[in-house]
Structures are given as C-alpha cells and as structure tokens.
Design a protein around this motif. Structure first.
Motif, PDB file in Angstrom:
ATOM      1  N   ARG A 106      13.130  -5.134  -9.490  1.00 48.16           N
ATOM      2  CA  ARG A 106      11.896  -5.651  -8.413  1.00 48.16           C
ATOM      3  C   ARG A 106      13.109  -6.031  -6.701  1.00 48.16           C
ATOM      4  NH1 ARG A 106       9.693  -9.185 -12.227  1.00 48.16           N
ATOM      5  NH2 ARG A 106       7.706  -8.013 -13.324  1.00 48.16           N
ATOM      6  N   VAL A 107      14.003  -6.581  -7.118  1.00 48.61           N
ATOM      7  CA  VAL A 107      15.062  -6.092  -5.757  1.00 48.61           C
ATOM      8  C   VAL A 107      15.197  -5.477  -5.648  1.00 48.61           C
ATOM      9  CG1 VAL A 107      17.199  -6.731  -5.169  1.00 48.61           C
ATOM     10  CG2 VAL A 107      15.504  -8.752  -6.869  1.00 48.61           C
ATOM     11  N   ILE A 108      15.705  -3.997  -6.590  1.00 47.73           N
ATOM     12  CA  ILE A 108      15.963  -2.549  -6.173  1.00 47.73           C
ATOM     13  C   ILE A 108      14.777  -2.355  -5.911  1.00 47.73           C
ATOM     14  CG2 ILE A 108      16.387  -0.771  -7.385  1.00 47.73           C
ATOM     15  CD1 ILE A 108      17.763  -2.354  -9.489  1.00 47.73           C
ATOM     16  N   GLU A 109      13.605  -2.234  -5.575  1.00 46.74           N
ATOM     17  CA  GLU A 109      12.793  -1.382  -5.066  1.00 46.74           C
ATOM     18  C   GLU A 109      12.350  -2.423  -3.580  1.00 46.74           C
ATOM     19  OE1 GLU A 109       9.435  -2.172  -7.952  1.00 46.74           O
ATOM     20  OE2 GLU A 109       9.564  -1.920  -9.452  1.00 46.74           O
ATOM     21  N   PHE A 110      12.074  -3.352  -3.934  1.00 43.13           N
ATOM     22  CA  PHE A 110      12.178  -3.716  -2.094  1.00 43.13           C
ATOM     23  C   PHE A 110      13.638  -3.200  -1.155  1.00 43.13           C
ATOM     24  CE2 PHE A 110      14.752  -6.571   1.181  1.00 43.13           C
ATOM     25  CZ  PHE A 110      13.166  -6.538   1.963  1.00 43.13           C
ATOM     26  N   ALA A 111      15.094  -3.300  -1.751  1.00 42.93           N
ATOM     27  CA  ALA A 111      15.998  -2.227  -1.464  1.00 42.93           C
ATOM     28  C   ALA A 111      16.035  -1.242  -0.661  1.00 42.93           C
ATOM     29  CB  ALA A 111      17.284  -3.316  -1.750  1.00 42.93           C
ATOM     30  N   SER A 112      15.121  -0.004  -1.830  1.00 48.16           N
ATOM     31  CA  SER A 112      14.899   1.267  -1.316  1.00 48.16           C
ATOM     32  C   SER A 112      13.871   1.220  -0.419  1.00 48.16           C
ATOM     33  CB  SER A 112      14.081   1.501  -2.638  1.00 48.16           C
ATOM     34  OG  SER A 112      15.096   1.481  -3.927  1.00 48.16           O
ATOM     35  N   ARG A 113      12.455   0.382   0.128  1.00 42.53           N
ATOM     36  CA  ARG A 113      11.856   0.416   1.031  1.00 42.53           C
ATOM     37  C   ARG A 113      12.725   0.045   1.964  1.00 42.53           C
ATOM     38  NH1 ARG A 113       6.369  -1.187   0.390  1.00 42.53           N
ATOM     39  NH2 ARG A 113       5.048  -1.545   2.136  1.00 42.53           N
ATOM     40  N   ALA A 114      13.738  -1.243   2.564  1.00 43.97           N
ATOM     41  CA  ALA A 114      14.488  -1.379   3.438  1.00 43.97           C
ATOM     42  C   ALA A 114      15.332  -0.737   3.489  1.00 43.97           C
ATOM     43  CB  ALA A 114      14.880  -3.294   3.230  1.00 43.97           C
ATOM     44  N   ASP A 115      15.856   0.496   3.021  1.00 41.93           N
ATOM     45  CA  ASP A 115      16.777   1.198   2.974  1.00 41.93           C
ATOM     46  C   ASP A 115      18.139   0.327   2.941  1.00 41.93           C
ATOM     47  OD1 ASP A 115      18.268   3.844   3.555  1.00 41.93           O
ATOM     48  OD2 ASP A 115      17.957   3.922   4.923  1.00 41.93           O
ATOM     49  N   ALA A 116      18.253  -0.404   2.101  1.00 42.66           N
ATOM     50  CA  ALA A 116      19.104  -2.156   2.511  1.00 42.66           C
ATOM     51  C   ALA A 116      20.467  -1.872   1.599  1.00 42.66           C
ATOM     52  CB  ALA A 116      18.396  -3.298   2.029  1.00 42.66           C
ATOM     53  N   ARG A 117      21.583  -2.000   1.943  1.00 43.58           N
ATOM     54  CA  ARG A 117      22.417  -2.252   0.207  1.00 43.58           C
ATOM     55  C   ARG A 117      22.309  -3.583  -0.418  1.00 43.58           C
ATOM     56  NH1 ARG A 117      28.070  -3.264   2.785  1.00 43.58           N
ATOM     57  NH2 ARG A 117      26.220  -4.648   3.961  1.00 43.58           N
ATOM     58  N   LEU A 118      22.724  -3.459  -1.713  1.00 39.68           N
ATOM     59  CA  LEU A 118      22.397  -4.350  -2.553  1.00 39.68           C
ATOM     60  C   LEU A 118      24.071  -4.798  -3.056  1.00 39.68           C
ATOM     61  CD1 LEU A 118      20.584  -6.187  -4.273  1.00 39.68           C
ATOM     62  CD2 LEU A 118      20.554  -3.689  -5.546  1.00 39.68           C
ATOM     63  N   LEU A 119      23.975  -5.985  -2.689  1.00 39.37           N
ATOM     64  CA  LEU A 119      25.143  -7.224  -3.837  1.00 39.37           C
ATOM     65  C   LEU A 119      24.435  -7.486  -4.816  1.00 39.37           C
ATOM     66  CD1 LEU A 119      28.026  -8.274  -3.974  1.00 39.37           C
ATOM     67  CD2 LEU A 119      27.546  -9.435  -2.004  1.00 39.37           C
ATOM     68  N   TYR A 120      24.818  -7.140  -5.923  1.00 36.70           N
ATOM     69  CA  TYR A 120      24.745  -7.636  -7.474  1.00 36.70           C
ATOM     70  C   TYR A 120      25.639  -8.791  -7.492  1.00 36.70           C
ATOM     71  CZ  TYR A 120      22.678  -8.548 -11.933  1.00 36.70           C
ATOM     72  OH  TYR A 120      21.891  -8.906 -13.034  1.00 36.70           O
ATOM     73  N   VAL A 121      24.722 -10.253  -8.335  1.00 35.86           N
ATOM     74  CA  VAL A 121      25.850 -10.824  -8.767  1.00 35.86           C
ATOM     75  C   VAL A 121      25.733 -10.753 -10.664  1.00 35.86           C
ATOM     76  CG1 VAL A 121      26.915 -13.075  -8.466  1.00 35.86           C
ATOM     77  CG2 VAL A 121      26.021 -12.372  -7.175  1.00 35.86           C
ATOM     78  N   SER A 122      26.001 -10.637 -10.971  1.00 40.79           N
ATOM     79  CA  SER A 122      26.618 -10.236 -12.036  1.00 40.79           C
ATOM     80  C   SER A 122      26.785 -11.343 -13.226  1.00 40.79           C
ATOM     81  CB  SER A 122      26.694  -8.948 -13.158  1.00 40.79           C
ATOM     82  OG  SER A 122      26.653  -9.215 -13.927  1.00 40.79           O
ATOM     83  N   THR A 123      27.848 -10.857 -14.195  1.00 35.01           N
ATOM     84  CA  THR A 123      29.317 -11.937 -14.908  1.00 35.01           C
ATOM     85  C   THR A 123      29.715 -11.567 -15.436  1.00 35.01           C
ATOM     86  OG1 THR A 123      28.783 -14.023 -16.370  1.00 35.01           O
ATOM     87  CG2 THR A 123      27.170 -12.431 -17.371  1.00 35.01           C
ATOM     88  N   ALA A 124      31.560 -12.393 -15.202  1.00 38.22           N
ATOM     89  CA  ALA A 124      32.223 -11.421 -15.840  1.00 38.22           C
ATOM     90  C   ALA A 124      32.207 -11.018 -17.496  1.00 38.22           C
ATOM     91  CB  ALA A 124      33.470 -12.162 -15.828  1.00 38.22           C
ATOM     92  N   PHE A 125      31.633 -11.902 -17.858  1.00 37.57           N
ATOM     93  CA  PHE A 125      31.177 -12.061 -19.717  1.00 37.57           C
ATOM     94  C   PHE A 125      30.729 -10.781 -20.612  1.00 37.57           C
ATOM     95  CE2 PHE A 125      32.780 -16.376 -18.226  1.00 37.57           C
ATOM     96  CZ  PHE A 125      33.546 -16.880 -19.346  1.00 37.57           C
ATOM     97  N   VAL A 126      29.990  -9.777 -18.880  1.00 39.99           N
ATOM     98  CA  VAL A 126      29.337  -9.053 -20.000  1.00 39.99           C
ATOM     99  C   VAL A 126      30.804  -7.719 -20.541  1.00 39.99           C
ATOM    100  CG1 VAL A 126      27.282  -8.507 -18.149  1.00 39.99           C
ATOM    101  CG2 VAL A 126      29.917  -7.111 -17.415  1.00 39.99           C
ATOM    102  N   ALA A 127      32.029  -8.673 -19.995  1.00 35.65           N
ATOM    103  CA  ALA A 127      32.867  -8.098 -21.050  1.00 35.65           C
ATOM    104  C   ALA A 127      33.737  -8.726 -22.082  1.00 35.65           C
ATOM    105  CB  ALA A 127      34.372  -7.913 -19.847  1.00 35.65           C
ATOM    106  N   ARG A 128      32.299  -9.942 -22.826  1.00 37.20           N
ATOM    107  CA  ARG A 128      32.579 -10.701 -24.157  1.00 37.20           C
ATOM    108  C   ARG A 128      31.501  -9.988 -25.282  1.00 37.20           C
ATOM    109  NH1 ARG A 128      36.885 -14.827 -22.668  1.00 37.20           N
ATOM    110  NH2 ARG A 128      38.277 -13.755 -22.107  1.00 37.20           N
ATOM    111  N   THR A 129      30.601  -9.637 -24.812  1.00 37.29           N
ATOM    112  CA  THR A 129      29.428  -8.953 -25.899  1.00 37.29           C
ATOM    113  C   THR A 129      29.913  -9.123 -27.363  1.00 37.29           C
ATOM    114  OG1 THR A 129      28.379  -7.587 -23.340  1.00 37.29           O
ATOM    115  CG2 THR A 129      27.917  -8.049 -25.847  1.00 37.29           C
ATOM    116  N   ALA A 130      31.296  -8.748 -27.393  1.00 35.15           N
ATOM    117  CA  ALA A 130      31.934  -8.249 -28.612  1.00 35.15           C
ATOM    118  C   ALA A 130      31.600  -9.635 -29.105  1.00 35.15           C
ATOM    119  CB  ALA A 130      32.397  -7.072 -28.712  1.00 35.15           C
ATOM    120  N   LEU A 131      32.292 -10.792 -28.708  1.00 30.23           N
ATOM    121  CA  LEU A 131      32.652 -12.342 -29.382  1.00 30.23           C
ATOM    122  C   LEU A 131      31.296 -13.093 -29.488  1.00 30.23           C
ATOM    123  CD1 LEU A 131      35.421 -13.265 -26.928  1.00 30.23           C
ATOM    124  CD2 LEU A 131      35.441 -12.007 -28.948  1.00 30.23           C
TER     125      LEU A 131
END
Length: 351
Positions: free
Chosen positions: A95-120
């Motif tokens: 939904r945030v992406i849909e808004f940013a597309s409507r606004a023609d805006a840039r997006l800074l997305y805050v994820s998590t470093a632990f996407v690198a630790r999924t196998a654990l």
C-alpha cells in the motif's frame, strides 16, 4: 545544503521512527499515525487498510505534496502470527508502494538485517518449535517479501537493514524495550540458568540513535537501489561478552546475578529439554521455547554485513569499544527503569 523535501513518515511513534523524526527537521515531515501522537504534522491512517486508511481527498493531497516516503512502520512482534504480520509488514508495504507511485515519490524502506539469518531459525533448521509463541519466520518472511515488492516496484528506492535496536549510545534510553532487553532482564534476575548459544555466537546490535542518524543520512542521498546494512558487523559482541557485560553491570549495581551456562542448541534439544524443561509448568516451558526461538537468530560466529562506513554523512561504523559502552548504557537504563538495583546507582549510570 540538501534540498528540502516533503516526507511521509510511517512508524513515527515507533522505537526507530521516534528517534528519526527530530533528525529530519530541515525537511517537511508528515507522519502517518494510527493511534498515537507525535510532535509533527500528522495524518491519521492505517497501513492495514486500503489507501493507507485515509479518505480520497487526503490521499490526493498527500500525493500532491509528498516527494519522499520513509517507511518505518511494521510489527516486530514475533508472536503476532503469520496472517497479522504479513498484513502489516508485506501488504502494508504494498500500500505504501502504491501511494509512492501515485505521488511519484522516492521510497526508503526499513527492513531488518536478520533477513540474512533466515537459515538459522528453528523452523528452517528442522528443530522442534515446542510451545513457542515467538515465531521469527513469520517476521522474516514478511520482510523478505516486502523487500522484493520494493525492488520490483519501479520506484527510486533505498533499503536499510538495521539489526537489533538497543537504547541510545550514551544514555541507553529507549521508549519501549525490545526482545534482547527481555533476555538481559532474565539474566540479571537469574531466571535463565542457561543460554542456548555457543559462546562465540555474535549478538549484533545497533544503538537507536546511530540507526536513526544513518536513516537521516540516507534521506539526503540518491535513491538508486542501494541496500544498506545498519549493524555492528565485526564489532558485534559475542554471547559470552554480553553475559560478561551483564555480570559486570550487575556487580556494580549490587545485583546477585548467577552465572548462566552457554550451551550448544543441539545439546539443549537432545539432553536439556527432555530432562529439565519438559517437566516444567506450561508457562515456564513456553518462556523457554520463546527464548530458544529468539536466540536462534544469533547462533553463528559469522558477522552480519555492515555498510555504515560507506554512508556519506552518516554516523560511521562502530568500534567494538563503542558497542561495549552502548551495551553497558542499555543495561544501566534497563536496571533503572525496571528498578532491578539493590544498591546505589553507580557513578555515570543513566538516570
């Protein structure tokens, strides 16, 4: 001087968003809030609702004025369940992406470093979940899926991956305690006789204010698809060093903290759990299984990537000594807030 931007900030009342907000003072910030209030221009909405939970006129107005979206809003509750976690973290990001597309805006997305630790995770590793209500897999799955949505959105974007957020570097202050704080509390209280971790396992953390400074710097850089790791990296403390820090601070405060054993998780599953954990009451078994689920993400001596030193205008990479002092400050703040001290407040401790 960086060009003044109009930023839509989600998660402005959260642990990280509330630290970032005052650092964006040179820009116009509009906070999308759900139920709380923040010291900024704000619009009440809902990431879990279509059109961000705002009416047509407000949505169009936001699209007309916003040129940058900083998406910090998410649930970090490992016990929220797969459906609720995906609804907020993944579909909310869509939904945030849909808004940013409507606004023609840039997006800074805050994820998590632990996407690198999924196998654990215990689920991926094929270990028993027991009675755990904490399921890191749901959180990590939602964040990986959201990252992919961002990458394929066609928007100018940046992805930031902070590790475990602790309190501010100097004071240890944090508006809400996180999962690692609960483990430190249990250690200080002596309610954890063992930790299911190898002594060399790395507990990567980043102080709240350092992560916020990095995000503020990213706002003023080009959004060119870069993925930044906001971590301690090589400076991250080991499990044995975190326990030693708890011991040292406990001694300073006069807290009689017992020494927990650091035990290999395989040994816990094969020997410790059948004999010592299974006979416990259900609530105690659940707490133990939740701890197993959370500590599994730290069960490696390999450091997470760290790109703080590559971030122009950012806080720079942390040294091991800086991380150690930040851990001490967080422990001191925890002791003060939870009133765990049984003697005087030590000189230099956060009040």
């Amino acid at each position: 001087m960086n060009q003044r931007k109009t930023i839509l900030l989600t998660g402005a009342s959260g642990v990280l968003g509330s630290a970032l907000l005052p650092l964006l003072g040179c820009h116009r910030v509009i906070a999308l809030i759900h139920s709380s209030h923040v010291p900024a221009e704000q619009v009440r909405g809902d990431l879990a609702a279509p059109q961000l939970g705002v009416d047509d006129a407000t949505y169009q107005w936001l699209a007309d004025v916003v040129d940058t979206v900083v998406h910090c809003g998410a649930t970090t509750d490992f016990g929220a369940g797969a459906q609720a976690t995906a609804e907020l973290n993944t579909r909310g990001t869509q939904r945030v992406i849909e808004f940013a597309s409507r606004a023609d805006a840039r997006l800074l997305y805050v994820s998590t470093a632990f996407v690198a630790r999924t196998a654990l995770t215990r689920q991926v590793a094929g270990r028993a979940q027991g009675e755990a209500t904490a399921v890191p897999d749901h959180y990590l799955d939602s964040k990986r899926a959201a990252e992919e949505l961002v990458r394929t959105s066609g928007l100018p974007y940046t992805i930031a991956r902070p590790s475990v957020i602790i309190g501010d570097r100097e004071t240890g202050a944090i508006p809400r305690f996180q999962g690692l704080h609960s483990i430190v509390t249990a250690l200080l209280k002596g309610s954890v006789p063992l930790l299911p971790l190898d002594p060399s396992a790395r507990a990567d953390i980043i102080p709240r204010d350092v992560a916020a400074q990095a995000l503020a710097a990213l706002v003023d850089l080009p959004f060119d698809g870069a993925e930044h790791w906001l971590t301690s990296g090589e400076a991250a403390p080991t499990a044995s060093e975190v326990v030693a820090a708890c011991h040292a601070r406990a001694e300073t405060f006069g807290i009689p903290m017992p020494s927990p054993r650091l035990v290999d998780p395989d040994m816990v599953d094969r020997l410790v759990r059948p004999v010592f954990i299974d006979p416990l009451p259900p609530a105690a078994r659940r707490r133990f299984d939740d701890m197993l689920a959370m500590t599994a993400l730290f069960d490696t001596a390999d450091p997470l990537p760290c790109t703080l030193s590559d971030l122009a205008g950012g806080p720079g990479a942390l040294t091991a000594e800086q991380v150690r002092l930040a851990v001490d400050a967080s422990i001191d703040h925890l002791v003060h807030v939870k009133n765990l001290s049984r003697s005087r407040t030590p000189e230099g401790a956060a009040a």
